[in-house]
Design a protein around this motif. Sequence first.
Motif: not given
Length: 207
Positions: A53-75
Amino acid sequence: EVYCTTCAQGYYPEKVSYYDGAVRCQKTNLVGCLIAVGYSECQTCMQGYYKNGKKCAKCDKSCLTCNVSDKCTSCEKGFYIDDSSLCSQCPENCIDCTSGTDCKECVDGYYKDNGICKKCDDSCSSCKDGTNACIECNTGYFFNQLKRCIKCSDNCDECTNKTHCIDCASEFFIAPDGSCSPCADVCFECKGPTADDCIACDPGYYL
């Protein structure tokens, strides 16, 4: 009052009508936001966070970047995106990989063999296969004329060839002919064969 043209992280710009291009920077209530455009509205999230939405949520701790919480886009380096879209650690002795069975770069002292890291020969500090045809020799070895790593002579820790030592083991010194000769019995380190040549003594003795 001080006016800005851009705001620091954790602040958002509030326009000042009577100064063209000037803004007043106000504190946000946002977490994980790199660039804020309002008190509760983020434009760009920090690494490790994603837009929710208008805020930021934390990725899963294993992700470097992500597009949703449990979907990493880079490590982080040393991890890869697994079948569950999370980051898993690369295989043992691998520092960069594309999967659990495909290593791209091994740690020093190991080489790639069909995507797996295997240990180099003991004579090698880096290698391309399991032989003693090393890329670099380990300390205590030297390249011979065939570019193979050969062990230095006894009591020599580092050498340029079989007969020329540049660093002897403890209780030995470099003789004029390049070999390692024993120190006097009381010496731990020495520069010659007599007790007067001691640099450091064995336990129970002093200079």
